[in-house]
Design a protein around this motif. Structure first.
Motif, PDB file in Angstrom:
ATOM      1  N   THR A 362     -43.579  51.571  40.476  1.00  0.00           N
ATOM      2  CA  THR A 362     -43.229  52.987  40.503  1.00  0.00           C
ATOM      3  C   THR A 362     -42.814  53.359  41.927  1.00  0.00           C
ATOM      4  N   ALA A 363     -41.800  54.196  42.037  1.00  0.00           N
ATOM      5  CA  ALA A 363     -41.392  54.731  43.326  1.00  0.00           C
ATOM      6  C   ALA A 363     -41.300  56.247  43.204  1.00  0.00           C
ATOM      7  N   VAL A 364     -41.412  56.944  44.308  1.00  0.00           N
ATOM      8  CA  VAL A 364     -41.329  58.406  44.315  1.00  0.00           C
ATOM      9  C   VAL A 364     -40.288  58.823  45.347  1.00  0.00           C
ATOM     10  N   LEU A 365     -39.304  59.549  44.890  1.00  0.00           N
ATOM     11  CA  LEU A 365     -38.248  60.061  45.750  1.00  0.00           C
ATOM     12  C   LEU A 365     -38.298  61.577  45.715  1.00  0.00           C
ATOM     13  N   GLY A 366     -38.120  62.222  46.850  1.00  0.00           N
ATOM     14  CA  GLY A 366     -38.141  63.676  46.798  1.00  0.00           C
ATOM     15  C   GLY A 366     -37.892  64.340  48.134  1.00  0.00           C
ATOM     16  N   ASP A 367     -37.858  65.660  48.067  1.00  0.00           N
ATOM     17  CA  ASP A 367     -37.807  66.497  49.260  1.00  0.00           C
ATOM     18  C   ASP A 367     -39.239  66.875  49.571  1.00  0.00           C
ATOM     19  N   TRP A 368     -39.829  66.201  50.533  1.00  0.00           N
ATOM     20  CA  TRP A 368     -41.257  66.342  50.790  1.00  0.00           C
ATOM     21  C   TRP A 368     -41.617  67.626  51.499  1.00  0.00           C
ATOM     22  N   ASP A 369     -40.606  68.437  51.838  1.00  0.00           N
ATOM     23  CA  ASP A 369     -40.896  69.774  52.343  1.00  0.00           C
ATOM     24  C   ASP A 369     -41.404  70.687  51.232  1.00  0.00           C
ATOM     25  N   ARG A 370     -41.282  70.236  49.978  1.00  0.00           N
ATOM     26  CA  ARG A 370     -41.682  71.056  48.816  1.00  0.00           C
ATOM     27  C   ARG A 370     -43.108  70.781  48.375  1.00  0.00           C
ATOM     28  N   VAL A 371     -43.831  69.992  49.134  1.00  0.00           N
ATOM     29  CA  VAL A 371     -45.239  69.733  48.836  1.00  0.00           C
ATOM     30  C   VAL A 371     -46.006  69.818  50.144  1.00  0.00           C
ATOM     31  N   ASN A 372     -47.254  70.251  50.070  1.00  0.00           N
ATOM     32  CA  ASN A 372     -48.010  70.478  51.302  1.00  0.00           C
ATOM     33  C   ASN A 372     -49.486  70.168  51.069  1.00  0.00           C
ATOM     34  N   LEU A 373     -50.062  69.402  51.975  1.00  0.00           N
ATOM     35  CA  LEU A 373     -51.494  69.109  51.931  1.00  0.00           C
ATOM     36  C   LEU A 373     -52.225  70.114  52.802  1.00  0.00           C
TER      37      LEU A 373
END
Length: 423
Positions: A362-373
């Motif tokens: 499995t791989a995950v591609l995305g705009d990581w500015d749309r998630v926040n820890l």
């Protein structure tokens, strides 16, 4: 003015307000009105609450003084010279430095009973400087609007620019004993669930098209992530001055890995996060012909909805598959780059991040500015030699923190099936 004095002053202030209301009505030879009675009761209740908190603060101040004395005995809080970047190894080293020093002192020193050290946060809001490639899932999840330096730490890719603080640090102690006055165990944020752009040319007098950008409020709560070490003989720390550092390193690393795994794959049950890959709206890309074709189609999916991916996350096994792709089956040039040169860290200019937090295949591609820890409580290292441990001359470590996750735009991500089907 210390905490006790502040609370005492607030109690007196509310008691005075209640008294003035009563005296006013008495001077006018009448009963309190409904509004005055409500205000009187509220002021008296507040005064009573502040009195109780003041008593607690006085008791806590005594505890704090004892904790400070203990911290002084084992080395005290680090000074300004201790400030600076703290990576995975330095994270553990800084936290156990005073403990290790104490355990290695000559006979006659007072024994350490218990204590806590707030560590340089392994999920600090420091992210990659502008132009720097992210080196871990943790770096991707921490979307603070800053360009703090992210050094190339081979263990976790994150270095932290805040120094560890001991519990006797006044600001931290106030937070731990009295709270920060504005926090809670819950949080809320806005998530976009529909993005339907209808912008188009419009003639004079015609009705404009309506674009739909559905937003919903998401309620979440923070989760505690923690683990403890098995009891170890105190003599180990006398015999090996590096043991405390090693244990702190390992436990800090373990906590970081747990945070990443929860943020990506938590199933939402019990105390688990609802991880990114278990949120409705994330795109899914099936296997298509070969590895690179499948990955490229995922890029196309995001580009088609107007999202520019900022990073691709691969399991180490799959990262190896990408790196070893060749023009021929087992011969020819490597497609991604010469192994003798510095490894290519991008695909189609998109940074690649390797992490065991995502499953192989499995791989995950995305705009990581749309998630926040989110960090509600920074990771803290606790050391204990009390109780049954004291009887056995043993030591235990505990590392824990409290974190939450915001996924603001699920359709900015693609879960990619890159497990090659059996022939």
């Amino acid at each position: 003015m210390n905490k006790f004095e502040q609370l005492k002053a607030k109690a007196l202030e509310n008691a005075k307000a209640a008294r003035l209301l009563a005296e006013k009505a008495d001077s006018e030879n009448r009963e309190l009105t409904t509004a005055e009675k409500s205000a009187f009761d509220a002021a008296m209740k507040a005064a009573d609450d502040f009195v109780k908190r003041a008593k607690e603060a006085k008791a806590d101040a005594e505890i704090l003084a004892a904790a400070k004395a203990l911290a002084d005995e084992i080395g005290g809080a680090p000074g300004k010279k201790a400030a600076g970047p703290v990576g995975r190894k330095a994270w553990g080293r800084a936290g156990v430095k005073s403990v290790r020093a104490h355990m290695g002192t000559a006979d006659g020193s007072k024994a350490l009973v218990s204590g806590s050290v707030t560590m340089a946060n392994p999920v600090s809001p420091g992210v990659a400087a502008l132009g720097a490639a992210p080196l871990s899932v943790l770096a991707l999840l921490l979307n603070a609007n800053s360009a703090d330096e992210l050094a190339a730490d081979p263990y976790n890719g994150v270095e932290i620019n805040t120094r560890p603080r001991y519990e006797d640090d006044k600001q931290l102690a106030d937070t731990l004993m009295y709270g920060d006055g504005g926090g809670s165990n819950s949080f809320s944020y806005l998530r976009q669930t529909v993005r339907d752009n209808k912008a188009a040319p419009v003639a004079d007098g015609a009705t404009k098209p309506t674009s739909v950008y559905t937003i919903e409020e998401i309620e979440g709560r923070y989760r505690v992530l923690a683990h403890i070490s098995e009891p170890l003989p105190q003599r180990f720390f006398h015999d090996d001055a590096t043991l405390g550092q090693f244990l702190g390193d390992e436990m800090g690393y373990g906590l970081q890995r747990a945070v990443e795994a929860q943020a990506l794959s938590g199933d939402g049950t019990g105390e688990n996060f609802t991880g990114l890959l278990n949120i409705s709206g994330v795109h899914v890309q099936a296997w298509a012909t070969d590895l690179l074709t499948t990955l490229r189609k995922a890029v196309t999916t995001l580009q088609g909805v107007g999202t520019a991916p900022t990073a691709l996350v691969l399991n180490p096994v799959d990262a190896e598959r990408v790196d070893l792709l060749r023009e021929g089956v087992d011969s020819g040039k490597y497609l991604i780059g010469d192994p003798a040169a510095e490894a290519a860290r991008t695909l189609w200019t998109i940074p690649r991040v390797t992490s065991v937090a995502v499953a192989a295949g499995t791989a995950v591609l995305g705009d990581w500015d749309r998630v926040n820890l989110l960090t509600r409580q920074e990771a803290t290292l606790h050391v204990d030699t009390s109780g049954a441990l004291f009887d056995k001359n043993q030591v235990k470590f505990r590392v824990e923190g409290r974190f939450g996750l915001e996924v603001k735009q699920p359709d900015a991500f693609v879960e990619i099936d890159i497990a090659e089907p059996a022939a």
